[in-house]
Structures are given as structure tokens and as C-alpha cells.
Enzyme design. Structure first.
Site, short mmCIF file in Angstrom:
data_model
loop_
_atom_site.label_atom_id
_atom_site.label_comp_id
_atom_site.label_asym_id
_atom_site.label_seq_id
_atom_site.Cartn_x
_atom_site.Cartn_y
_atom_site.Cartn_z
N LYS A 141 0.84 -1.20 0.00
CA LYS A 141 0.00 0.00 0.00
C LYS A 141 0.88 1.24 0.00
CE LYS A 141 -3.99 -1.81 2.57
NZ LYS A 141 -4.99 -1.58 1.51
N ARG A 149 -10.34 -11.54 1.98
CA ARG A 149 -11.12 -12.65 1.42
C ARG A 149 -10.35 -13.96 1.51
NH1 ARG A 149 -11.50 -9.42 -4.16
NH2 ARG A 149 -11.14 -7.72 -2.68
N1 BES Z 1 -8.21 -3.70 4.36
C1 BES Z 1 -8.33 -3.33 2.99
C2 BES Z 1 -9.63 -2.58 2.71
C3 BES Z 1 -9.68 -1.16 3.19
C4 BES Z 1 -9.03 -0.15 2.51
C5 BES Z 1 -10.42 -0.84 4.30
C6 BES Z 1 -9.09 1.15 2.95
C7 BES Z 1 -10.49 0.45 4.74
C8 BES Z 1 -9.83 1.45 4.07
C9 BES Z 1 -8.31 -4.56 2.10
O1 BES Z 1 -7.54 -5.61 2.55
C10 BES Z 1 -7.75 -4.12 0.81
O2 BES Z 1 -6.62 -3.76 0.76
N2 BES Z 1 -8.56 -4.17 -0.25
C11 BES Z 1 -8.15 -3.75 -1.52
C12 BES Z 1 -8.71 -4.72 -2.52
C13 BES Z 1 -8.12 -4.57 -3.90
C14 BES Z 1 -6.66 -4.94 -3.89
C15 BES Z 1 -8.89 -5.46 -4.84
C16 BES Z 1 -8.67 -2.34 -1.76
O3 BES Z 1 -9.79 -2.03 -1.30
O4 BES Z 1 -7.96 -1.54 -2.33
MN MN Z 2 -5.50 -5.39 1.94
#
Ligand code: BES
Ligand code: MN
Ligand code: ZN
Length: 500
Positions: free
Chosen positions: A279, A353
Site C-alpha cells: 500500500k 477474502r
Molecule cells: N483492508 C483493505 C480494505 C480497506 C481499505 C479498508 C481502505 C479500509 C480502508 C483490504 O484488505 C484491501 O486492501 N482491499 C483492496 C482490494 C483490492 C486490492 C482489490 C482495496 O480495497 O484496495
Molecule cells: Mn488489503
């Protein structure tokens, strides 16, 4: 904070009631609510209103110290327009009372607001909002500050004035509302704790403590046991970290032994760096909240335990950390989930997931009446619904429509609302992989829906709902912190099930 119910029958009894403070409502046109009128024997209240010191606008307050009544203080609270009282007016009045009470020199108080004045809301809703606001106002997370913010003054004992006919129902309502607040406190604190303290092991210890306090059976599976269950999808997320994963199971068997349990599954990623699909750095600290699904399940179990709810409820929490390293899972790696389905991990940041799918397969053994998973699953859910509603996903058949409605109703009853989103085959197609049964991402369009579609493939043996709480579990900005949601929704859903 201690809550109780008081009944008043004679019209003037409230004026004789001894208390550090009585909170009563006045309307925007300067009209006194019924309890305010009953308390106005010395015309202190009507004179204050006449003076123009309080407008009656919802959420305004005025503290009177010469009361002409037995109470030491009177807190006048604006309720808004009489006859057109909106639920948000009542909520802002409740919050204003909570703020005023927190700085009073008095330690006990009575709240005597009209509980039947809001369209589409009953007395129970009003009492729940008051308890919720009072408890939220005194919540502090200062355990990691050397100088504590803990209040030295403020009201600690609050009584609610209700009509005699409602007293026993009102007692039940405040007991439930206080249990929900206790659950939310735990959920907030677990969310607010940083990832170097709130590890999977810490969540397991928290679960064990709940088990001891409320006589719930707690099982904590370690890496070896998780391996033996063939949860390779879950374990793939742990490859980059030295922090040991935990798989936590808590059983509250408050119902009949043979009754099928409701199973709650909570995402417990104690920190989500994204893994090799790293990230961006800005705001990454907020990924300590990525265990808020787990925290809300633990908070709900605390509320269930406090209420000794007559229902079988099982909590299941897969918990680990998502870190990059030389041993971390690579984009393109393929794993075999506990269900036997293979997954091409195209993005290691879609890890929620990957841990949930194995937990959802594991819970088949409980032959559940319903399974609800709770997860801070997708940023896309924040884009879709903002911070007001959690995303609610189920299949679309009569069984699932009924479960979805139960959850939506529980959300509306507590102000912890959810909004239903679709699961359809056309979205499932986005999860196609050239090399495995499915990919773990479905591309940019409809990110929260394809995430739900992924989970759906692991839940076909029972009735299931998924709550995406990425937008509702915490607040960013100046008031950064965990909200305790969706504990009110989940607990109320379970209370309603137990009453069926
Ligand atoms: N924990 C995150 C989702 C999230 C992001 C929650 C920002 C709260 C604030 C999750 O694990 C994630 O990173 N999801 C990705 C999915 C994508 C890679 C398909 C996302 O939402 O960017
Ligand atoms: Mn994630
Ligand atoms: Zn995550």
C-alpha cells in the site's frame, strides 16, 4: 455509568424528586415539554425561556442552578419543532445532554424527555439513543498516554423517567443498551490499539478472557492446527510475517443444545501493509483497524454474554498480519483453499477474502442457522457508501432476503445502518483466472461486489450474509478512532433472533 428507570405518576412528583440534575426538553416555539411543565412549579423554567437564553433548537442546552424544585440543577435541552420532531433532533439532544453531564459537579441525574414524540420511533429507540450517547461521550482511549484524560467530575448515575406502564420494558431496553455499549467499548479499544500490541495473540487472549468472564468455550488454533485443517489460503497471508497466526472460536450456548447456532465470522488482520502489493505510505497507520471485523465480533460476544442471551452464538476469527518480506506470497502465486477450490493471488492486498474463505468453509461443521461475516474488506465500499452505511451482501432468494431484512431492521433500530448491495453472476465473471479456479481480485469496477462474490463461493452450504464495514468501523481525521460499529446492528439482530 449506572442506569435506572424511575416512574412518576402524580403530576408534580418530578418537582419533589431529589437529584443532582434533571434534564427536561423545551421546543423551538418556547413551549415546555410535559415533564418540563411539571417541573416548572416556581416558573423558573418558563422565565428562562422567556429571557431568550435558550431557543429550543435541537441540541442547545441551558443549565439552571436556582431550580425552585428539589433537584439541585435543571438542564434545559432544546428538542426542535414540536409535532415535527425528527430522530436526528432527538439524537442531537441526547448528545448535548451527554456533553453537559460530563462536566457537571453532580454525580447523579434524571433525564425526563418525551419518549413518544418522534415520528416512526418508539420509546425504546429514544432510551437506546440516550444510553448510547451517554456511554459514547465518556469513552476514552488514554491507556497509552502518560497523562490520562479521565474525567474527575461528571454524572455517573443516570435515571430515566418513564410512564409506569412502560417501566418493565424500559428496564429491559436500558440493560440491552448498556450491554451494547460495553461491547462497543471493547470493539473501540481493540481497534484503537496499535498493531504492535493488538496482535493475533492479543485477540486470542481477549477471547479467552471473555470466555472466563461469561462461561463461553474458547478454542485457539495455532499455525500447526491451521495447517492440519488445510487452510492454505489463510496461511498464504501469513507468509511474510513472524507474528504467529491464530484461529479463534468462541461458543456461547445460551439456547437449547440442539438449536442451530448463529455464526459470526470477523476479519482479524491486525495490520494490512498490502504485502508485496504494498500500500502507499500515506495513512497506512489506519490499517491497524483492519481487525475491526474481529473486534466487532468480540464486542458483540461481550454484549451477548452480559445479557446472557438465550441463543446459540459462535464467533469465529481468523487473525494474522499481512506483511511483505522475502518469504511473503507473490502476486501470481496459486493456493488451494480448505474448500479445495484453487485461488490465483493476483494482488496480495486483497487478503481479507483469503483468510475469510477458509473460515467460511470451517464453519460448515456447525450446521449454522445463519452465518454473518464482518470485514473491513474493500476501499471500494467506502467509495460506494461513504461512512454512513455498512455494505450488506447476500444471495438473492427468499431465505437470504429474510436474513438481509433482519440485519437491515436491526441497523435501523440502532442508527447503525447498512445498505444492501447485489451479488449476481455477471459480477462473478470478473473473478475468472486463466490458471486457477478463481482470481482473488475482479478488477477496478464494483470492487466491493466482486469481493462479496468471492466469499459467496465459499458459503453455498448455509444461509449467509456479508457486512463490509470499511467505511463505518472507524473515523479518520481529527477525531480518528474506532466507532464500535457494527456492534449495535449485530447485537440487536441477535436479540431479535432470541425473541423469535
Ligand atoms: N483492508 C483493505 C480494505 C480497506 C481499505 C479498508 C481502505 C479500509 C480502508 C483490504 O484488505 C484491501 O486492501 N482491499 C483492496 C482490494 C483490492 C486490492 C482489490 C482495496 O480495497 O484496495
Ligand atoms: Mn488489503
Ligand atoms: Zn485488509
Amino acid at each position: 455509568m449506572d442506569f435506572s428507570i424511575k416512574t412518576f405518576d402524580g403530576k408534580n412528583a418530578i418537582a419533589q424528586f431529589k437529584s443532582g440534575c434533571i434534564a427536561v426538553g423545551i421546543f423551538e416555539d418556547g413551549k415546555l415539554s410535559e415533564p418540563a411543565a411539571a417541573l416548572d412549579t416556581a416558573r423558573v423554567i418558563s422565565n428562562a425561556v422567556k429571557s431568550g437564553d435558550i431557543s429550543g433548537k435541537a441540541g442547545t442546552t441551558l443549565l439552571l442552578r436556582q431550580t425552585g424544585a428539589a433537584a439541585q440543577r435543571i438542564l434545559l435541552v432544546g428538542l426542535g419543532r414540536q409535532g415535527a420532531l425528527a430522530s436526528k433532533d432527538f439524537s442531537s439532544a441526547a448528545q448535548a445532554i451527554a456533553r453537559a453531564f460530563s462536566t457537571l459537579g453532580a454525580s447523579d441525574a434524571l433525564i425526563a424527555l418525551p419518549l413518544d414524540a418522534i415520528k416512526d420511533r418508539d420509546a425504546a429507540w429514544c432510551l437506546r439513543s440516550l444510553v448510547g450517547a451517554l456511554r459514547d461521550n465518556i469513552y476514552r482511549f488514554d491507556q497509552l498516554k502518560s497523562r490520562k484524560e479521565s474525567a474527575t467530575s461528571g454524572v455517573r448515575k443516570v435515571a430515566f423517567a418513564v410512564p409506569t406502564a412502560m417501566a418493565s420494558a424500559a428496564r429491559t431496553t436500558i440493560t440491552q443498551a448498556a450491554a451494547i455499549a460495553d461491547g462497543m467499548d471493547l470493539t473501540k479499544t481493540l481497534g484503537n490499539l496499535p498493531a504492535n500490541i493488538c496482535t493475533p495473540t492479543y485477540l486470542a487472549t481477549t477471547a479467552r478472557k471473555l470466555g472466563d468472564e461469561f462461561a463461553m468455550a474458547v478454542e485457539v488454533l495455532d499455525r500447526k492446527q491451521i495447517q492440519a485443517l488445510k487452510m492454505a489460503s489463510f496461511l498464504s497471508v501469513t507468509n511474510g510475517t513472524v507474528e504467529p497466526p491464530k484461529f479463534i472460536v468462541i461458543r456461547h450456548m445460551g439456547g437449547k443444545a440442539k438449536d442451530a447456532p448463529v455464526v459470526l465470522v470477523g476479519k482479524g488482520i491486525t495490520f494490512d501493509t498490502g504485502g508485496i502489493s504494498l500500500k502507499p505510505g500515506a495513512g497506512m497507520d489506519e490499517m491497524k483497524y483492519d481487525m475491526c471485523g474481529a473486534a466487532s465480533v468480540l464486542g458483540t460476544m461481550r454484549a451477548v454474554g452480559r445479557m446472557k442471551l438465550k441463543l446459540n452464538v459462535i464467533a469465529v476469527i481468523p487473525s494474522c498480519e499481512n506483511m511483505p518480506s522475502g518469504t511473503a506470497t507473490r502476486p501470481g502465486d496459486i493456493v488451494t483453499s480448505m474448500s479445495g477450490q484453487t485461488i490465483e493471488i493476483l494482488n496480495t492486498d486483497a487478503e481479507g477474502r483469503l483468510i475469510l474463505c477458509d473460515a467460511l468453509t470451517y464453519v460448515e461443521r456447525f450446521k449454522p442457522a445463519a452465518v454473518v461475516d464482518v470485514a473491513t474488506l474493500t476501499g471500494a465500499c467506502i467509495t460506494a457508501l461513504g461512512h454512513h452505511n455498512s455494505g450488506l451482501f447476500t444471495r438473492h432468494d427468499a431465505d437470504h432476503d429474510a436474513l438481509a431484512d433482519e440485519l437491515l431492521v436491526a441497523g435501523r433500530a440502532t442508527g447503525d445502518t447498512a445498505w444492501r448491495m447485489p451479488i449476481e453472476d455477471s459480477y462473478q465473471e470478473q473473478l475468472k483466472s486463466n490458471f486457477a479456479d478463481m482470481a482473488n481480485i475482479g478488477g477496478p469496477p464494483a470492487g466491493s461486489i466482486t469481493a462479496a462474490c468471492f466469499l459467496e463461493r465459499y458459503t453455498r452450504k448455509y444461509t449467509w450474509a456479508h457486512l463490509d464495514i470499511a467505511g463505518t468501523a472507524w473515523k479518520s481525521g481529527a477525531a480518528k478512532g474506532a466507532t464500535g460499529r457494527p456492534v449495535p446492528l449485530l447485537t440487536t439482530f441477535l436479540i431479535n433472533r432470541a425473541a423469535k
